[in-house]
Structures are given as structure tokens and as C-alpha cells.
Design an enzyme around this catalytic site. Sequence first.
Site, PDB file in Angstrom:
ATOM      1  N   HIS A  60      -2.442  -3.081  -6.348  1.00 56.78           N
ATOM      2  CA  HIS A  60      -2.920  -2.713  -5.020  1.00 56.78           C
ATOM      3  C   HIS A  60      -4.418  -2.942  -4.916  1.00 56.78           C
ATOM      4  O   HIS A  60      -5.218  -2.180  -5.458  1.00 56.78           O
ATOM      5  CB  HIS A  60      -2.561  -1.241  -4.739  1.00 56.78           C
ATOM      6  CG  HIS A  60      -2.925  -0.806  -3.365  1.00 56.78           C
ATOM      7  ND1 HIS A  60      -3.319   0.468  -3.050  1.00 56.78           N
ATOM      8  CD2 HIS A  60      -2.974  -1.503  -2.203  1.00 56.78           C
ATOM      9  CE1 HIS A  60      -3.592   0.530  -1.757  1.00 56.78           C
ATOM     10  NE2 HIS A  60      -3.386  -0.644  -1.228  1.00 56.78           N
ATOM     11  N   SER A  83       0.828  -1.210   0.000  1.00 58.60           N
ATOM     12  CA  SER A  83       0.000   0.000   0.000  1.00 58.60           C
ATOM     13  C   SER A  83       0.855   1.249   0.000  1.00 58.60           C
ATOM     14  O   SER A  83       0.383   2.318  -0.385  1.00 58.60           O
ATOM     15  CB  SER A  83      -0.872   0.060   1.250  1.00 58.60           C
ATOM     16  OG  SER A  83      -1.523  -1.140   1.467  1.00 58.60           O
ATOM     17  N   GLU A 138      -5.546  -0.534  -7.958  1.00 55.76           N
ATOM     18  CA  GLU A 138      -4.545   0.424  -8.427  1.00 55.76           C
ATOM     19  C   GLU A 138      -3.422  -0.379  -9.083  1.00 55.76           C
ATOM     20  O   GLU A 138      -2.845  -1.275  -8.462  1.00 55.76           O
ATOM     21  CB  GLU A 138      -3.981   1.250  -7.267  1.00 55.76           C
ATOM     22  CG  GLU A 138      -4.927   2.344  -6.799  1.00 55.76           C
ATOM     23  CD  GLU A 138      -4.356   3.172  -5.649  1.00 55.76           C
ATOM     24  OE1 GLU A 138      -4.684   4.352  -5.548  1.00 55.76           O
ATOM     25  OE2 GLU A 138      -3.574   2.634  -4.830  1.00 55.76           O
ATOM     26  N   ASN A 195      -4.480   6.193  -1.058  1.00 55.52           N
ATOM     27  CA  ASN A 195      -4.075   6.358   0.343  1.00 55.52           C
ATOM     28  C   ASN A 195      -3.365   7.685   0.563  1.00 55.52           C
ATOM     29  O   ASN A 195      -3.441   8.269   1.639  1.00 55.52           O
ATOM     30  CB  ASN A 195      -3.191   5.194   0.788  1.00 55.52           C
ATOM     31  CG  ASN A 195      -4.017   3.954   1.103  1.00 55.52           C
ATOM     32  OD1 ASN A 195      -5.239   4.031   1.207  1.00 55.52           O
ATOM     33  ND2 ASN A 195      -3.371   2.814   1.246  1.00 55.52           N
TER      34      ASN A 195
END
Length: 696
Positions: free
Chosen positions: A427, A406, A439, A477
Amino acid sequence: MSEAIAYERAGDVAVLKAQNPPVNALGAEVRKGLLAGIERAEQDGAKAVLIYGEGRTYFAGADIREFGRPPKDPQLPALCSRIEASPLIVVSAMHGTALGGGLEVALSSHYRIAVPSAKMGLPEVNLGILPGAGGTQRLPRLAGTEAALEMITSGRHFGAAEALEKGIIDKIEEGDPRGIGLAYVQELLEQGAPRRAVGEMPAPDAVDFDAAYAATLKKGRGQLSPATAVRAVQAAVEAESFEAGLQRERALFMELMGSDQRQGLIHAFFSERAVSKLPELEGVEPREVVSMGVIGGGTMGAGIATAALLADLPVVLIEMTDDAAAAARGRIEGNLKGALKRGKITEAQYDRLTGGALTVATDYAALSQADLVVEAVFEDMGVKRDVFGKLDAHCKPGAVLATNTSYLDVDEIAASTSRPQDVIGLHFFSPAHVMKLLEVVVAEKTAPEVLATGFALGKRLKKVAVRSGICDGFIGNRIMNAYRKAAEYVVLDGASPYQVDQAVTGFGFPMGPFAMGDLAGLDINWAARKRRAPTRDPRERVPRFYEMLCESGDFGQKTGKGFYIYEEGRRGGVPNPQVAGLIAEDQEQQGVTPREFSDAEVLRRYMCAMVNEAAKVVGEGIARRPLDVDMVMLFGYGFPRFWGGPLKWADLQGLDGILADIRAYAAEDDFFWQPAPLLEQLVAEGKPFDDLNKDG
Ligand code: TC6
């Protein structure tokens, strides 16, 4: 005649064939052709008209690209009324997807037949509008008010069998639409069947519309279109005539057509399709993937394995010990049992997927035949490098080696192998077999066909795949860290976490940041904070109450207590009274005098932080276009679809106002609130983010 509609005579029947690929959308040319076809049929002695579509479908709806532009005649409501008013018998034969305006054309025909595989629906509410060509008036007359309300407010697709059972169609027949349509028309003519207009049928039964409206509004978390559609169906029952009902439907339709939510939802529709079309991949063939490896069988690894199995990809999962491998198998079986319970797979599929299709092992040698391996082990560079060293030693040449990290640097992970061109970030979002976002993180040396393979896998797993460059947290994130910080700042300055959560859910998010932290486990973010602490810029404001809560051993739902207290058998949590004390202590230590915030200011700061960081992510080229960010936030972070995404929302609000607010906040904290250069540039040029979406 228009080229979009072909006219042909088959004996007594005038046949109108739609030929507007790919989905026979009802654009102006198609509407013109249908009108001309009906008029011609009436003039040249035909006894009946058959309408059907060439290619993969009957009409899949109005042409969405026309929305927001000046309407062109004939408009769909008038066309539907004209079809219904024809003295000839009009029959629609449906295959593929008869949706929205498409189904409305069928409903204004006098009889309807479909192939067994045909899907139908009135999904307009998902585009921020309502069925505006008589659908809210005709469907309840056929299916009853309750059923029509459910179908229209959910926008769900339904099959031919259900349509037959509910009286929406008259017949199901195997075959091609022209063939079954003509046979049915002949049958009707031979029987002397009457012209049968739905608009002439009696008004449907009343239900408690106020209750239905309130329930629909609540369910939509602020989305207006489904609730407004309830009012349109109400008109089918209450208006003094069918015509008056149509007029009420039209007025409500126009109201929604002018709304920001309509723009947001249509942006989401096209962006969802545009996001995985990359110019750099044109002509690049993905590598073949017929089996997958997964390293690590925790929640994430098991979720990824489940997603692969559900897409019929055999999986070899590697764990460190036999016990861990058995636990991983248990998790995957649990996930698949859930799929079985929800009717997504059959018992036989369950047996096959948990049997031969899944191998759990402890030896990396079991991966020798895997075409693509995703690593989902502990988030630590040393551990990841060790895993990739082993993958390098055991995987066949050409296998794609993917990390689900991540935050960590995919370039550094790739450098621990002798084949960095085969390494990519994939991801996933937890639970990986449910969440739609993927992702696809491109490292410096990732080969184009490896990137293409990442996107092909995303498609196979029915994910929305978004290209991301490398930065701390990638697209999603990284942005989340920014708006979460903004949330913590307003709390340090005087708002309560519960006020923040409420303001954010009021906007349409399913959860606020503090409830979300409790759900994910506060310790996870605590670990990331500790990791970042040594490199933190001394100018950064650091609220401490989050850490203080973690230090007392409260990690959220998993420990029964976090920002909220979770009691057995109770849905959701109640505010944890200790939290106010921790915040007060933090304020005192930091010399902050708390003040009051309105809900609107709380939300504005949250959204400005999100937009500002998103603009940085686009400006730095981490995300390709604003729409890429929008799709990440929609499919991975619960951003309300009816706003289209944070950058669509920003366009709708006006970028100059957002920048002005960011500059005002910077007077208090000019480190956090540094305006994104891209935002400043767009405001200076007077352009919206959307202008940057047009590069193909
Ligand atoms: C309505 O009817 C309102 C009526 C009231 C009026 C008063 N228009 O999804 P795919 C394009 S509202 C224009 O990849 P699939 C799509 O963008 C409408 N374009 O294919 C894509 O273009 P690209 C109610 C449309 O097989 C290409 O067609 N109808 C439209 O996975 C292929 O699409 C709906 O909401 C359209 N209506 O799924 C249905 N539809 O290749 C919306 C598609 O350039 N459509 N395109 O990217 C769908 O749900 C799906 O497209 C599908 C086909 C199920 C029809």
C-alpha cells in the site's frame, strides 16, 4: 587506553584511531579514550595528534542511546575544549559521515582534512537538541553567521567541497583517512604551521537574530530545537567571550535535552530503523526483483512506476487502451521531469528511464518476465479479482503479485489466483514517488519470502516499510477514519471546520482534516462512505454535512470549491461560506444544539480518537508494536515528527489522562468512544505503550 580508541606513534605524530563500530558514535568509552590519547600524546613527546575513524566513518555523532541517562565523564563539551586547548597541533581526518558531536570534535581540532566523499553536518536539531559541544560557537567563526545558521537550523548534511568552500575544512584529499591525515600533519609540521584554535578566532558578524528566530520557529511548525539553536548562534556573536558563549550554548542544550520533543524525535530516529526489522524474517531470503510490472497508470500507478524507475528498476506498465497507456507515460515523464528539475536525476538518466527502462503496453503478456507486479487499478473487488486472474495467467511462476488496495480484503484478492502464497498488499501513499510510507500487508497465505520481498522492495525504493495485518483501512487509513470522525463530530456539535484545521495545524500537522479532504478530493471519501453505509451500525452517529457538500458537486481543490474556496493564483483556500449553512441544516435535522469548543478541547478529542484507534490496531495485532503505528502516522499522514507519533505522544501525556477523557466523551457517545482494551490494560498496569516496543 580505552579499547574504543587505539593509540599509536607514527614518528612525531600520535595517532588516535576510533574503533567503535558501526558508526564510531562518541559514547563514554570513546570520549575517555580520546581524552587519554591527547594526554598521553602531550606526555610522550609527540609534536602533533591525528584523529581519525576506523571502518566506514569518522565519528557519526554522540551516542544517541546515552541521551536521557545520567551523563558520564568526560562529557563531550569538556573533551572538545580540552582537544582545542592542547599545545600540540591536532588534526582530524574525516571520511564517511562526520556528524553532530563528531563534527564538533573536528571543529575543536586545529586543522581538518577530508576525503572528497565525506559528508558533514550538525543534525542535532533533528533529534530535538542543538550542537552542544561548541558547534554553535565554532561553526559561525569558520563559515560566517548566515551559513552557520542555515546549516545548524536545517541540520542538513553537506559535502567536503562545500565545507572547503565555506572554510569549515582546510583540505580535500583522495585516499584513506590515516594516509591523508598523516601526510597533512607532516606538511603542517614542515611548514611550522601554528596551533590554530577556532575558539580563539574573532566573534562572527551579527545578523537580525529576532527575525531569524521567528522565521525558524514558523518553518518548524512548532519544533523548538532549530529556533533555540538560533539563540545559541546569537551567543557566538554577542557573548562577551568564547567561554561565555559556550556556557549559553550549554544552558540552551540542557533545556532542549529535558524536553518532550527531544524524546519524540529520538523515538522517531530509532523507530524508523526498528520498524522494518521483523523477527519472523530472520534468515528468510527475499526473492530477486530485477524488473517490475505496474497495472494501471493513474496518479497512483504512475507514481509507483516512477518510484521504481528512480530506484533503477525497469518497469512494464499495463493500461486498458492505447490512449490510457500514452497518458500514463505522460504522467511518469512528468514525474521524472520534476525529479530532473530538483536535481535528483541527470538528463542522461532521464533519457534512459523514459526510454528503454519504461515499457507501456495494453497486453498482459508483456508482464511475462516481471519479478513483481503491483496492481493500482480502480478500488473495486470485482475489478481487482479480474486483474489478479489475468496476472495469474500471464506472470511467471514465483512472481510476487501485489495489490495497492487501500481498503479491500487482500485474502479475497489472493483467492482469485491459483497462487495465494505469492500475493501481498503493498500500500503506497500518493504521490507514490514522494511519500515515504509503504504498508506491507500480509495476507493469510502470504509466504515468508514474499513478505521479505515486500520489505526488500521498500528498502530499495527508500521507503519506510511497515508490516500491517488485514482490516478495513489497514493501519493508517483505519486510524485516520477514526480521527476524521472525531473531527466531524466536533463540527456537528458546534466547532467550525476551520477551527479544527487550525487546532490541528497548531499541533504541527501540515494540514487539518478538512483542508486535507479538499486536497484529496471529497468525492473519494464520499464513495467509501456510500460503500460502507449499508453495513453501518445503527448506533453510529452520522454527520451529514460532508455528504451535503458533495451532493452540491463541490469536491475540494479539483472543483475549486469544498470546505474552502480556491482561487486561481492564490495559495491555499479561504473558508467556503456555504459550509456554515450546511452544518446548521445538519444540526437542525439531527436536533443538535451547537456549543462552543475551545481549541484545546477540539485537539484533545482529535488526538484521543487517534490514540484510541491506534491502541485497538496494536491490541488486535494489525500493527506489530506501538512504534509501527507511530511510523505509519509520521511517514504517511504528516504527524509531527517532534512528537514521535501518536502513541509516543500518548506516553508523554500520560495514558491515564487520555483514558479518563475518552471515558468522559463516552458519556455523550458510548458507541464511538469505546475505550481500547489495550489502553485500559496499560493504564491498569501503570505501563506506557513504549513497553510494548521492546520485543525486538
Ligand atoms: C550529537 O552528536 C550531539 C552532540 C552534542 C553533545 C553535547 N548513536 O542509520 P544506520 C546506529 S547528536 C547511536 O542504519 P546508515 C543505528 O541506530 C548525534 N547509534 O546506517 C543503527 O543501529 P542498528 C548526531 C547510532 O549507514 C546503526 O548505527 N548524529 C548513531 O544508513 C547503523 O545506522 C546524528 O544524528 C548514534 N549517533 O547511516 C547521526 N548513529 O543497526 C545519526 C547511528 O542497531 N546517524 N547509530 O539499527 C545517522 O544519520 C546515520 O546512522 C548515519 C549512517 C548517516 C551515520
